[in-house]
Design a protein around this motif. Structure first.
Motif, PDB file in Angstrom:
ATOM      1  N   ASP A 231       0.853  -1.188   0.000  1.00 51.29           N
ATOM      2  CA  ASP A 231       0.000   0.000   0.000  1.00 51.29           C
ATOM      3  C   ASP A 231       0.892   1.243   0.000  1.00 51.29           C
ATOM      4  O   ASP A 231       0.972   1.974   0.992  1.00 51.29           O
ATOM      5  CB  ASP A 231      -0.946  -0.006   1.211  1.00 51.29           C
ATOM      6  CG  ASP A 231      -1.967   1.130   1.161  1.00 51.29           C
ATOM      7  OD1 ASP A 231      -1.909   1.959   0.220  1.00 51.29           O
ATOM      8  OD2 ASP A 231      -2.825   1.189   2.068  1.00 51.29           O
ATOM      9  N   ALA A 234      -0.522   4.751   1.109  1.00 53.42           N
ATOM     10  CA  ALA A 234      -0.590   5.029   2.551  1.00 53.42           C
ATOM     11  C   ALA A 234       0.787   5.460   3.063  1.00 53.42           C
ATOM     12  O   ALA A 234       0.913   6.400   3.855  1.00 53.42           O
ATOM     13  CB  ALA A 234      -1.068   3.787   3.307  1.00 53.42           C
ATOM     14  N   GLU A 238       1.709   9.177   4.615  1.00 53.26           N
ATOM     15  CA  GLU A 238       2.341   9.239   5.952  1.00 53.26           C
ATOM     16  C   GLU A 238       3.636  10.047   5.874  1.00 53.26           C
ATOM     17  O   GLU A 238       3.914  10.901   6.724  1.00 53.26           O
ATOM     18  CB  GLU A 238       2.603   7.817   6.466  1.00 53.26           C
ATOM     19  CG  GLU A 238       3.168   7.738   7.883  1.00 53.26           C
ATOM     20  CD  GLU A 238       4.679   7.965   7.975  1.00 53.26           C
ATOM     21  OE1 GLU A 238       5.110   8.554   8.994  1.00 53.26           O
ATOM     22  OE2 GLU A 238       5.419   7.585   7.035  1.00 53.26           O
ATOM     23  N   HIS A 322      -5.238   0.935  -2.464  1.00 52.46           N
ATOM     24  CA  HIS A 322      -5.318   1.704  -1.222  1.00 52.46           C
ATOM     25  C   HIS A 322      -6.767   1.785  -0.733  1.00 52.46           C
ATOM     26  O   HIS A 322      -7.048   1.599   0.459  1.00 52.46           O
ATOM     27  CB  HIS A 322      -4.751   3.111  -1.424  1.00 52.46           C
ATOM     28  CG  HIS A 322      -4.854   3.977  -0.216  1.00 52.46           C
ATOM     29  ND1 HIS A 322      -4.104   3.749   0.915  1.00 52.46           N
ATOM     30  CD2 HIS A 322      -5.632   5.054   0.072  1.00 52.46           C
ATOM     31  CE1 HIS A 322      -4.415   4.654   1.847  1.00 52.46           C
ATOM     32  NE2 HIS A 322      -5.341   5.457   1.350  1.00 52.46           N
ATOM     33  N   SER A 326      -8.251   0.153   2.633  1.00 54.94           N
ATOM     34  CA  SER A 326      -8.921   1.036   3.594  1.00 54.94           C
ATOM     35  C   SER A 326     -10.357   0.575   3.849  1.00 54.94           C
ATOM     36  O   SER A 326     -11.074   1.218   4.619  1.00 54.94           O
ATOM     37  CB  SER A 326      -8.943   2.475   3.072  1.00 54.94           C
ATOM     38  OG  SER A 326      -7.657   2.883   2.689  1.00 54.94           O
TER      39      SER A 326
END
Ligand SMILES: [Zn+2]
Length: 345
Positions: A231, A234, A238, A322, A326
């Motif tokens: 992923d 993500a 971040e 993603h 999620s």
């Protein structure tokens, strides 16, 4: 305070074989790439008796010749003592092994970058592997393109990356290192490439960013057959949030492509928001089931030519995957092996 605009203090990139001094003791140079994105930026930091260089360009006869000209010209005949590689992609690591083998330079990079680069340089394939073909099918690659690529030699790292001898110096999150007369904090990015190093000067407002921070293009975020369950989006988001805490308007960012820039806080916000916008458009598009390739239109909002098809496909896969991870999208396997993604009702 309203966000300041993005600025480009150096509007004209160095011509081939030339260097532009972007800060005291730091030279900016370019190497050509035979792609739509036709160049990579590299930097040389003055160590007195030698140079530290950041990234290298592809390994090609032309790149080697340009480097030889740079060494004799703008670099004034001083040796390259150290090569620092920001991440494992071939336009950055391509000539690291050549500098090690030919010039006795040290290679400094992250452990993941080194392992990936050396693994891929050794992994020569004459035809795509079964895993890669299955992955392409999973993305919904057009049948004619799949049929052609199945019987062609795929892109091989070794074609554009010089052999890498054993041995490197590891850099990691939280390290500080001295180069070009400054102390730099190492901060690790992710998403575009795993464990991507960036360097933040403690002594002046400079950031050397590789492809983690770019001004006018969005770094490619891709899922590959190597790690189909990754992923990276993500990880990218971040990293953008985390690096934002260290950004301010006065920093001059020295990136891997395009022009050096100021206005990093705004740029990081844009990089985050671009993806959130794309994810929202995807959720709308996936009200009815579609493959990743069928999402090119809403994701990129322009025609994707065959030259960028592969990059677009891994980027589309990163976005739908993603949403899936999620919990916002479900997936099912179509008879031809393509994943169909659908927004959870
Ligand atoms: Zn790059």
């Amino acid at each position: 305070m309203p966000p300041r605009a993005i600025g480009h203090p150096f509007e004209v990139p160095p011509a081939e074989g030339e260097a532009v001094e972007v800060a005291q003791g730091i030279l900016w140079m370019r190497l050509p790439l035979p792609m739509k994105l036709d160049h990579v930026n590299v930097y040389a930091l003055d160590e007195g008796e030698s140079w530290t260089i950041i990234d290298t360009g592809f390994d090609s006869r032309r790149s080697r010749a340009i480097w030889q000209g740079l060494l004799a010209g703008p670099l004034a005949g001083k040796p390259v003592g150290r090569v620092i590689v920001t991440h494992h992609h071939p336009d950055h690591v391509g000539l690291a092994g050549w500098f090690q083998a030919q010039y006795g330079a040290e290679l400094w990079t992250t452990r993941t970058a080194w392992l990936f680069a050396r693994m891929l340089a050794l992994d020569e394939q004459d035809r795509p592997t079964q895993e890669t073909l299955a992955f392409w099918q999973g993305c919904g690659m057009a049948p004619d393109i799949l049929a052609r690529r199945r019987s062609e030699r795929p892109f091989n790292f070794a074609d554009v990356v010089a052999p890498m001898p054993l041995g490197f110096q590891r850099i990691r999150e939280g390290d500080s290192l001295t180069m070009g007369g400054r102390v730099w904090d190492v901060r690790i990015g992710n998403g575009h490439a795993p464990e991507h190093a960036t360097f933040w000067s403690r002594d002046d407002d400079l950031v050397i960013s590789g492809d983690q921070l770019l001004a006018s293009i969005s770094p490619n975020i891709g899922v590959y057959a190597t790690e189909p369950g990754a992923d990276p989006l993500a990880e990218w988001l971040e990293a953008c949030e985390r690096l934002s805490a260290h950004s301010h308007d006065e920093q001059l960012v020295l990136p891997g492509h395009k022009l050096p820039f100021t206005g990093l806080p705004l740029r990081l916000r844009q990089l985050i928001e671009n993806h959130h916008g794309a994810l929202e458009r995807l959720l709308e598009r996936l009200q009815t089931p579609h493959t990743a390739v069928e999402c090119f239109g809403v994701l990129f909002k322009r025609e994707i030519g065959e030259g960028e098809y592969g990059l677009a496909m891994v980027e589309a896969m990163a976005h739908v995957s993603h949403l899936h991870q999620s919990g916002l999208v479900t997936r099912s396997l179509r008879q031809d092996g393509a994943w169909l993604w659908q927004t959870r009702q």
